[in-house]
Every structure is written in C-alpha cells, then in structure tokens.
Design an enzyme around this catalytic site. Structure first.
Site, PDB file in Angstrom:
ATOM      1  N   HIS A  83       0.771  -1.144  -0.206  1.00  0.00           N
ATOM      2  CA  HIS A  83       0.307   0.377   0.155  1.00  0.00           C
ATOM      3  C   HIS A  83       0.568   1.175  -0.170  1.00  0.00           C
ATOM      4  CE1 HIS A  83      -3.179  -2.644   2.315  1.00  0.00           C
ATOM      5  NE2 HIS A  83      -3.502  -2.512   1.287  1.00  0.00           N
ATOM      6  N   LYS A  90     -16.315  -7.073   5.512  1.00  0.00           N
ATOM      7  CA  LYS A  90     -14.816  -7.871   5.563  1.00  0.00           C
ATOM      8  C   LYS A  90     -15.104  -7.554   6.851  1.00  0.00           C
ATOM      9  CE  LYS A  90     -11.099  -6.703   2.187  1.00  0.00           C
ATOM     10  NZ  LYS A  90      -9.787  -6.341   1.623  1.00  0.00           N
ATOM     11  N   ARG A 133      -2.226  -6.612  -8.336  1.00  0.00           N
ATOM     12  CA  ARG A 133      -1.268  -6.713  -8.028  1.00  0.00           C
ATOM     13  C   ARG A 133      -1.374  -8.385  -9.083  1.00  0.00           C
ATOM     14  NH1 ARG A 133      -2.995  -7.673  -1.774  1.00  0.00           N
ATOM     15  NH2 ARG A 133      -4.975  -7.411  -2.952  1.00  0.00           N
ATOM     16  N   SER A 157      -2.300  -7.494   3.205  1.00  0.00           N
ATOM     17  CA  SER A 157      -3.338  -7.901   4.471  1.00  0.00           C
ATOM     18  C   SER A 157      -3.605  -8.910   5.331  1.00  0.00           C
ATOM     19  CB  SER A 157      -4.427  -6.496   4.829  1.00  0.00           C
ATOM     20  OG  SER A 157      -3.846  -5.213   4.764  1.00  0.00           O
TER      21      SER A 157
HETATM   22  P1  ADP Z   1     -10.493  -3.269  -0.614  1.00  0.00           P
HETATM   23  O1  ADP Z   1     -10.855  -3.503   0.572  1.00  0.00           O
HETATM   24  O2  ADP Z   1     -10.086  -1.759  -0.957  1.00  0.00           O
HETATM   25  O3  ADP Z   1      -9.338  -3.989  -1.859  1.00  0.00           O
HETATM   26  P2  ADP Z   1      -7.126  -2.432   1.045  1.00  0.00           P
HETATM   27  O4  ADP Z   1      -6.304  -2.211   1.824  1.00  0.00           O
HETATM   28  O5  ADP Z   1      -7.210  -4.569   0.597  1.00  0.00           O
HETATM   29  O6  ADP Z   1      -8.702  -2.508   0.914  1.00  0.00           O
HETATM   30  O7  ADP Z   1      -6.338  -2.840  -0.420  1.00  0.00           O
HETATM   31  C1  ADP Z   1      -6.601  -0.736  -0.392  1.00  0.00           C
HETATM   32  C2  ADP Z   1      -5.814  -1.169  -1.984  1.00  0.00           C
HETATM   33  O8  ADP Z   1      -4.535  -1.090  -2.264  1.00  0.00           O
HETATM   34  C3  ADP Z   1      -6.269  -1.781  -4.006  1.00  0.00           C
HETATM   35  O9  ADP Z   1      -6.299  -1.195  -4.888  1.00  0.00           O
HETATM   36  C4  ADP Z   1      -5.831  -3.174  -3.615  1.00  0.00           C
HETATM   37  O10 ADP Z   1      -5.459  -3.792  -4.968  1.00  0.00           O
HETATM   38  C5  ADP Z   1      -4.031  -2.170  -3.646  1.00  0.00           C
HETATM   39  N1  ADP Z   1      -2.911  -3.450  -2.705  1.00  0.00           N
HETATM   40  C6  ADP Z   1      -3.075  -4.326  -1.723  1.00  0.00           C
HETATM   41  N2  ADP Z   1      -2.435  -4.764  -1.571  1.00  0.00           N
HETATM   42  C7  ADP Z   1      -0.691  -4.624  -2.661  1.00  0.00           C
HETATM   43  C8  ADP Z   1       0.209  -4.684  -2.998  1.00  0.00           C
HETATM   44  N3  ADP Z   1       0.521  -5.641  -2.732  1.00  0.00           N
HETATM   45  N4  ADP Z   1       0.519  -3.970  -3.899  1.00  0.00           N
HETATM   46  C9  ADP Z   1      -0.114  -2.956  -4.589  1.00  0.00           C
HETATM   47  N5  ADP Z   1      -1.647  -2.344  -4.142  1.00  0.00           N
HETATM   48  C10 ADP Z   1      -2.134  -2.883  -3.400  1.00  0.00           C
END
Ligand code: ADP
Length: 174
Positions: free
Chosen positions: A17, A41, A90, A128
């Site tokens: 992130h 979630k 990703r 996460s």
């Molecule tokens: P959400 O519930 O909106 O998916 P997340 O916190 O899981 O929230 O992810 C927020 C954003 O960060 C999403 O666009 C997700 O694809 C991106 N993201 C999560 N992990 C990574 C990573 N390792 N590299 C790049 N982007 C990521």
C-alpha cells in the site's frame, strides 16, 4: 490542482500500500488516503486504529492526507474535490475485481477516473491477509509492515488471545 483518492480497508497498512501511495503522491498534487469505516470484511483492527496506523505511516509526507470514510467512494471523492481514484494492482486476480469496481464507479460518477498502479515486483505477494496470518502465528512481519504496525499487530493478537477466529475468515479477494 489534481487530487487523487486512494481508498481501502488497510487492515493493516503494509509496504505494498505504502509503495502505491508514495508513487501516486508523486503523480498528483495531493493524495488523500481514505480508510473505509465499515467495509464488507472481517476486520482485525477497529476503524480508528486502522486510521491512526495509516496516519502515523505518512506523517512526514507533505502531500498525503489521511481520512476515514463510510459510504460511496465517489461521494467521498466529490466531497474532497478528488478527480481520480487510485488503486493498486497485484496479480491477475486483482484485475477482475478492480475492473468491475472501476466500471461501477464510472457509472455512478462519469467525471471521476480510476488510475491503477501496478505493484512493485517485491510486493506482489503482499496482502493484509498474509500479514495478519503470519503475525497471528508469531511470524516476523518486519519486512512487510513498518515497525509501528508490527507492534500494533503484536498488541492486537495478545488482546485477542488464543482461539480468535479473525484471521481464517479472509475476504474472498485477498
Ligand atoms: P480493499 O478492501 O479496498 O481491497 P485493501 O486495503 O485490501 O482494501 O487494498 C487497497 C488497495 O491496495 C487495493 O487497490 C489493492 O489492490 C491495493 N493493494 C493491496 N496490496 C497491494 C500490493 N501488495 N501491491 C499493490 N497494491 C496493493
């Protein structure tokens, strides 16, 4: 002034992130990181704690602002004068979800665009869910999250004690 808004649940924030946020902050005049208040979630951290972990992470980044939100992302964009939604991509499995979300948001707000940044190679595997799972088993997450997040994880799993069922109930996507 072009303002981007990077929404997510950040449960917890990790280096994948952080990399997306810092790269987006170089592209836009200002980046707003918007932490969902109530995503669909099973969450490890309460909204206030996720917000505070994200705020601490970016406290020295002058053009990154952090807010909490609930409701529609496009409404938060409008309220904060953000013209672009930023997301991270990703692997291929992210694409279908992000594609659907982008089209749905575009239907709701044709004036707001979505920009998806491709993850840095070294963060491809990082989610996460992975961080929560490793931390719940006492593993070393220091290469995946900043120290203040690693500390919060340790504290949270001590609070939860044995037998919690938060970690296995992962979201369908990550
Ligand atoms: P959400 O519930 O909106 O998916 P997340 O916190 O899981 O929230 O992810 C927020 C954003 O960060 C999403 O666009 C997700 O694809 C991106 N993201 C999560 N992990 C990574 C990573 N390792 N590299 C790049 N982007 C990521």
């Amino acid at each position: 002034m072009v303002r981007g808004l990077f929404p997510g649940s950040f449960d917890p924030i990790h280096y994948g992130h952080i990399d997306i946020a810092r790269r987006a902050a170089r592209i836009f005049d200002e980046l707003i990181i918007a932490v969902y208040d109530r995503p669909l979630k099973n969450l490890l951290f309460m909204p206030g704690e996720r917000l505070s972990l994200v705020r601490t992470t970016f406290e020295n980044d002058p053009n990154i602002k952090v807010i909490g939100y609930r409701g529609l992302t496009v409404d938060v964009c409008r309220a904060n004068h953000a013209q672009v939604i930023v997301r991270g991509l990703r692997v291929f499995s992210d694409f279908e979800y992000e594609f659907r979300m982008a089209l749905a948001n575009h239907r709701l707000a044709p004036d707001i665009d979505v920009v998806a940044l491709i993850t840095n190679e070294e963060h491809t595997f990082l989610s996460s869910t992975t961080v929560r799972e490793i931390a719940s088993l006492g593993g070393d997450v220091s290469s995946m999250v900043p120290e203040h997040v690693a500390q919060a994880l340790r504290r949270r799993f001590v609070e939860l004690g044995e037998g919690h069922n938060i970690v296995p109930q992962a979201s369908l996507r990550d």
